[in-house]
Design a protein around this motif. Sequence first.
Motif, PDB file in Angstrom:
ATOM      1  N   ALA A  16      -1.184   3.657   7.893  1.00  0.00           N
ATOM      2  CA  ALA A  16      -2.349   4.335   7.316  1.00  0.00           C
ATOM      3  C   ALA A  16      -2.404   5.790   7.767  1.00  0.00           C
ATOM      4  O   ALA A  16      -2.731   6.694   6.979  1.00  0.00           O
ATOM      5  N   ILE A  36      -7.077  -0.351   5.784  1.00  0.00           N
ATOM      6  CA  ILE A  36      -7.845  -0.207   7.026  1.00  0.00           C
ATOM      7  C   ILE A  36      -8.928  -1.278   7.114  1.00  0.00           C
ATOM      8  O   ILE A  36      -9.119  -1.906   8.164  1.00  0.00           O
ATOM      9  N   ALA A  87      -5.390   3.156   0.622  1.00  0.00           N
ATOM     10  CA  ALA A  87      -5.117   3.249   2.058  1.00  0.00           C
ATOM     11  C   ALA A  87      -6.281   2.720   2.873  1.00  0.00           C
ATOM     12  O   ALA A  87      -6.088   2.042   3.893  1.00  0.00           O
ATOM     13  N   TRP A  88      -7.488   3.026   2.434  1.00  0.00           N
ATOM     14  CA  TRP A  88      -8.662   2.558   3.191  1.00  0.00           C
ATOM     15  C   TRP A  88      -8.940   1.073   2.959  1.00  0.00           C
ATOM     16  O   TRP A  88      -9.581   0.433   3.778  1.00  0.00           O
ATOM     17  N   THR A 123       0.831  -1.209   0.000  1.00  0.00           N
ATOM     18  CA  THR A 123       0.000   0.000   0.000  1.00  0.00           C
ATOM     19  C   THR A 123       0.863   1.256   0.000  1.00  0.00           C
ATOM     20  O   THR A 123       0.537   2.249  -0.653  1.00  0.00           O
TER      21      THR A 123
END
Length: 670
Positions: A458, A417, A413-414, A393
């Motif tokens: 993140a 998560i 990025a999410w 990422t």
Amino acid sequence: MSRKFYITTPIYYVNARPHIGHAYTTIACDTIARRQRLLGAETFFLTGTDEHGQKIERAAQAAGKTPQQYADEISAEFRQLWKRMGISNDDFIRTTEERHKKRVQELFRRLRDNGFIYKGTYTGQYCVSDELYVDGAQPGDPCPTCGRITETVKEENYFFKLSWFQEKLLALYQNPEFIHPVTRRNEVISFVRSGLRDLSISRSTFTWGIPVPDDPKHVIYVWLDALANYITAIGYGSSHAGAQEAFKKFWPADVQMIGKEIVRFHCVYWPAFLMAAGLPVPKAIVAHGWLLFEESKMSKSRGNIVRTETILDVLGADALRYFLLREVVFGQDGSFSFDALVQRYNSDLANGLGNLASRTLTMINRYFKGEAPSSAASKTMSDVSVAQLAQNTIGEFHKLFEAFQFSRALEAAWALIAAVDRYIVENEPWALGEKQDEDSRSRLAAVLYTAAEALRIATALAHPVMPEATAKIWSQMGLGDIKKLDLSALAWGQLPLGTKLGEVQPVFPRADKSAVERMQKMEEQERVPVAEEKSASEVKLVATMPAAPSAAAATTPVVAASEKISIDDFAKIELRVGLVKVAERVPKADKLLRLEIDIGTEVRQVLAGIGEAYAPETLVGRKVVFVANLAPRKLRGMESNGMIVAASLDGGKPVLAGFLEDVPVGARLK
């Protein structure tokens, strides 16, 4: 020597107070600048206001103020808003500052001395709103950019030999990195290939501007004045050694961010001016799309401007920053609504990053006395999978951000998560925490270390986008000042073991339904009545266009009964005779018809809300009154380019305006 990075926003014209359209550009530049600082670049970020020109002079006169007073007030509002939002600009240039005036005059002298300026006379059409000479236009014709009726001017001007640079510009455009995105590059190439004419760069019929050196009855044309800010702010034309060094250090700009409506000025005029002055051109000019509200570009005339302050009061700056960069595909037009803002805030921030931070750090507090646990236990496949995804990422995020693909970078990025959330659910650290055996304890440490390290990565990636919230998470993780982060060295496994956490507090409290209602109410209370927005050069018409894509599409522009307009104001509406060539219903929209209307010079597509009053087959071949200079908008995914005129009473069906006599198609109504 450290790497330098210079980024600019366009300087914002002080004919209107700032709204989220202005904030969008500034946020994008601020995010890039913050990221470059974290990557170790010596960064200079410039923004400011454009304050000269006939439009400002007229607007000030209408407001009963001097042009300087008027410009001071609006420019101050931009400064104050950027300060409240935490924008990290290094300078704020105003075109009324003495440093700018003197340096623009120096640029003019250089262009003149290099043989690229001559005196002549211009006769033709001019758009005051866009400060644009409209080549080939006839008296009464609309501006091709904004649709307002042009004015006929005849005056002595200084001209810049733009035509001399046609081939040099086309050669410049061969560099694919110069103009982003490719659609704008193709647009500019097409324009230049069609032929360039010399450009008027002074005016002599008004005085609000920078005097031409040695000929003060002329003022320098607003676009030469305005565009020069990018070099005057960093020292061009200065006699001071420090300013000269700054210019040598930072020019050429690495990124010049603009809206798509000013591409021609920045990609044709600006590089030609620089070439004529013997200066390098920018490395990249990046054009973004419009931010649409209820499917229309925000403008005072439509009454659909959204104030940034409203969102700051309810959700904060980081929520707006994240929404605009995540929701909008950069370079394309994007939609804004309060509903979408709150939905994205809750799903991605409250339930996403905020929830991951809260649950991870709370469990470390509970099970390990607030210290980052060791990950010495043997790794499982799920641990390795998260670590590998995080490392991938980092690389993907950097690659996408460098390509101005902010939405996709944040999506990546999410995705990390979301993967960590699944990892936590699958490994059940709360169940492991209830057990006292050594294996469970060791496994719990590995799970929480993995979650915390993914959270750290993140948070680091998201920091340029959401500086305030991520700084709080970083501090809660016990990592100190996030501004000291070396983003270029970010990698998995850098969370120091035993790091003592700070106080854990929610960063993104969930927004309830009332948030939308509060923002809508605040906007309604702040909205200025149309009559009060009227300036000396334009009147705002309130059209009964649809408030949402499913509503009816085309009826008559109306004004309040108490508001009087002049014949000049009325002349700004371009009414033409149109002939309906095609008429058909829009699927799943009882009131909406799709029409193709011949207006003499072209055939336009229009979506009209007359489906309950007229069967489509009865309209083909009918002549209608057509508003030809209305800005296009999208309804049901289709573009409606113009408006047909109809009459109706409240609650009654619309009746189309028509003609008793035979009138030629395309004839203008006066």
